[in-house]
Write an enzyme that holds these catalytic residues in place. Sequence first.
Site, PDB file in Angstrom:
ATOM      1  N   HIS A  72     -34.861   7.125 -23.332  1.00  0.00           N
ATOM      2  CA  HIS A  72     -34.459   8.576 -23.263  1.00  0.00           C
ATOM      3  C   HIS A  72     -33.490   8.733 -22.073  1.00  0.00           C
ATOM      4  O   HIS A  72     -32.964   9.904 -21.964  1.00  0.00           O
ATOM      5  CB  HIS A  72     -35.577   9.560 -23.048  1.00  0.00           C
ATOM      6  CG  HIS A  72     -36.260  10.000 -24.412  1.00  0.00           C
ATOM      7  ND1 HIS A  72     -35.444  10.686 -25.205  1.00  0.00           N
ATOM      8  CD2 HIS A  72     -37.561  10.150 -24.740  1.00  0.00           C
ATOM      9  CE1 HIS A  72     -36.352  10.964 -26.318  1.00  0.00           C
ATOM     10  NE2 HIS A  72     -37.421  10.620 -25.904  1.00  0.00           N
TER      11      HIS A  72
ATOM     12  N   GLU B 189     -39.811   6.220 -23.629  1.00  0.00           N
ATOM     13  CA  GLU B 189     -39.510   6.993 -22.282  1.00  0.00           C
ATOM     14  C   GLU B 189     -38.181   6.573 -21.584  1.00  0.00           C
ATOM     15  O   GLU B 189     -37.243   7.485 -21.290  1.00  0.00           O
ATOM     16  CB  GLU B 189     -40.621   7.410 -21.354  1.00  0.00           C
ATOM     17  CG  GLU B 189     -41.923   7.809 -22.092  1.00  0.00           C
ATOM     18  CD  GLU B 189     -41.457   9.159 -23.090  1.00  0.00           C
ATOM     19  OE1 GLU B 189     -40.728   9.777 -22.653  1.00  0.00           O
ATOM     20  OE2 GLU B 189     -42.405   9.172 -24.080  1.00  0.00           O
TER      21      GLU B 189
HETATM   22 ZN    ZN Z   1     -39.350  10.930 -26.955  1.00  0.00          ZN
END
Ligand code: ZN
EC number: 3.4.11.-
Length: 885
Positions: free
Chosen positions: A337, A334
């Site tokens: 990202h 995450e």
């Molecule tokens: Zn993802």
Amino acid sequence: MRKYLVVLALGLVAGTLSACSGSQKAEPVATIQHDSLNIDGAMRLSDVTVPKHYELDLTIDPSSEQFGGTTRINIDLSSPQRVLYLHGEDLNVEALTLVSGTKEIGGEAVFGANGGMAVILNEEAPAGEATLVFKYTAPFKEGLNGLYRVKEEGLWYAYTQFEPLDARRAFPGFDEPKFKTTYRTTMRVPAGMVALTNTKETDRVTEGNLEVFRFEVSKPMPTYLVAFAVGDFDILESEEPLDGVTLRLVAPKGKGALGEYMLKRTPAVVRYLTEYFGQPFPYEKLDIVAVPNFSAGAMENIGLVTFRDSLLLLDSETASVAQRRSALSVMIHELAHMWFGNLVTMPWWDDLWLNESFATWMAAKGLVDLAPQLESSVDAVSGKGWVMMQDARKSARNIRNPIETVGDIHNAFDSITYGKGARVLQMFEVWMGPEKMQEALRAYTSTYANQGATTEQLLAELDKASGKPVGEAMKTFLDQPGTPSVHVDLICEDKPVLKVTQKRWLPAGSDAPNQGLWQVPLCVRYEQRGRSEVHCELITQDTQNVALEATRCPKWFYPNANESGYWRWTMSEDALNKLSSRYLAELTTEEKVGLQSNLSAMLASEQIPPDTYLKSMEALGRESNRTLLLNTLGAMEFVNRFVTDEQRAKWTRKMSALTARRMRSVGYLPKANDAAEKGLLRARLFDSHFALTQDPKAKAEAQKIADAFLKDMKTVPADVAGVALEIVAREGTADLWLSLKLALEGAPTPAARSSIIRALGSFKDKDLHNKSLGLYLEGTIRTQDLWAIMGPSFSDDTTFANTWNWFTSNYSAIVEKAGQQAASNLPRVASGFCSADGAEKARAFFAGQPKVEGQERILDQTVEAIQHCERQKKYLENGLPGYLK
Ligand SMILES: [Zn+2]
């Protein structure tokens, strides 16, 4: 987004997503007929209207059935317009105006398919800057997407999941990732609740019985990364200084303490990534939010990253090593990202791999670097074998797949985009050299910061940094489905030469096209004067000779050094025999796991006799590495389902020889200072050992552990307890069922809750099993746990028949509860079948149901998997007598 368990996906809709959204010409007539408009949210928006900034003012009371607010969007019109196209779904627009200079133009909102929306103005708006103002209300919907609410221990909360297409259900807007704009948000919530969004709070005031929260203006964001959370939260702030980033953990009331473990692990992840990218963290605030009911694994919203609660709320005493590993891996994914997707965003969903392949690749890399004791690179090789099987399906997507329907967008969140994409990146990282890859990614993320960027722009950076034609080679993996199968023959006449040929790898019986030409970065490891050397070369032809830097004929070679390439290999029977026996000790652990995976592929394509396969797997399972053992046990458990009564005694003796000693050395329960290896092995070994041997001692242990757990759920690690509970529940009575139901209500951690749910799904007693499944529809088991309650039955034909019956009888209620998006994945339920009859049942059932977007591809994939399962079963059945001889 990090998908959960089975891949998030769905899809299908009439109409193609062409480049322009219907007629946007100036409309001179006073009345515009609605049916003359082409309002389909599946179509891409044009650049006639470009959003520049949003002002969101939302009133959210999670205990109410609806929410509402005012959305102001600053736009730029390239030409005068009567009709504006954007997105909005299930919104009740009470008033709308377009303000252009001093002029205010009224209008009407009209809704079309797939969240499409048109604004018909009462008169033409001039070109230039303007502001669109909507006042609206909307319902909180069933399902776990859009803005939805959850009741947890008597308290109401609201959360969001907008990726890919559900921001349009929370506010009207231009819901396409190419539009990155700033946002300023105000949230009005009941007094006593806290409101959170992507940016820091600037102030809060009380107005009547509402608390009004105002927030800082955001950096440019696409709509799918906007997020809100409302409720009476526990909020813990990290004490560790983090270069100007405020890090907080957000949990439902009373659960904050369980978040301390991951709150402490997160700064190391932030530092790892900022160091890799050579840039500060792109955003000033980072809230990590444990959501009690969540469809995906996690979602990378800027500043407000949401997680399934089991990934953030861990009891540091009893959490298993596997649970800690998943939590860390998802955290890296995450936060990666923040660069891949958030700072630099793909303009359209066909480039989703720029988000998900990269985040998955970075998670694997980060896990190796941040937690070396877990030896995760070995597990990644096993994972690759599984993805290659998906990639062999006739219905497999490309990593970069054209988007023609809304279903294609949902289908893009699959194992090809995540797993294959990540492994292809790893292969090219090795080929370029990790420093060059890092250099390219630093350039890419700084050049396109706060903007959009496409695959072509990324590939150009890879070429530039490496000085090699990486882009051209990589495209052969991005833009066609399938895995290359590379056959390597060693020819020692003058100088040693490898003769290499390639074609697409397919299992036996597949009618997928077998053509395909890849540019394969081949790195072969081979023996030379008692040592090993590696030679790398790009294979671009279907047949190519590779000269080795060698003076003597190598005694052995391994075609895919360290198994870092995304391709399968075959070799002559003689070379394979030598590699799997005399020279096995020369291989790295990754290569041994790769050997196992390639043997499984050879079995699937019926290139090795089944008894040879089983013997080789057994030998590899005796190696000390846990992954080798678990892969072997997985293969044996498949066979275990069709061992005949006459074969059973011999089979059990063989299996016991494989598992019993290991079970004794690992132990049923952890000891102080256990090695991570044991923690990762224990629960799965326990499960396989009992499944394969029905060992009465293991059963007695299971009973003891289950009793201890039900007495005090904090005394036993949830993963081991889960296995023990499943074992006892299979033969369990109504008393046990009641104890489990009671335990479910008081489960102290999400992991304990999952273990109990799986046990409830394991009862062989039909009535009790039905009562367990019924808990899903009555709401005792949460929407997110549908697969947890159904899953345990998939490996038992009789229990599965019951699940299928329940599923098909309650299908429409299940779809309604899951929401349309999660419903696309439902055909995977049929993967419990392993016969032509089962495939037929699946086809017939779904043909009779209302169409759900994205189901078509999932059903095709599932039917192919069932057919493959049946063929493999028959092949192994024939070889079993030879293996047991
Ligand atoms: Zn993802």
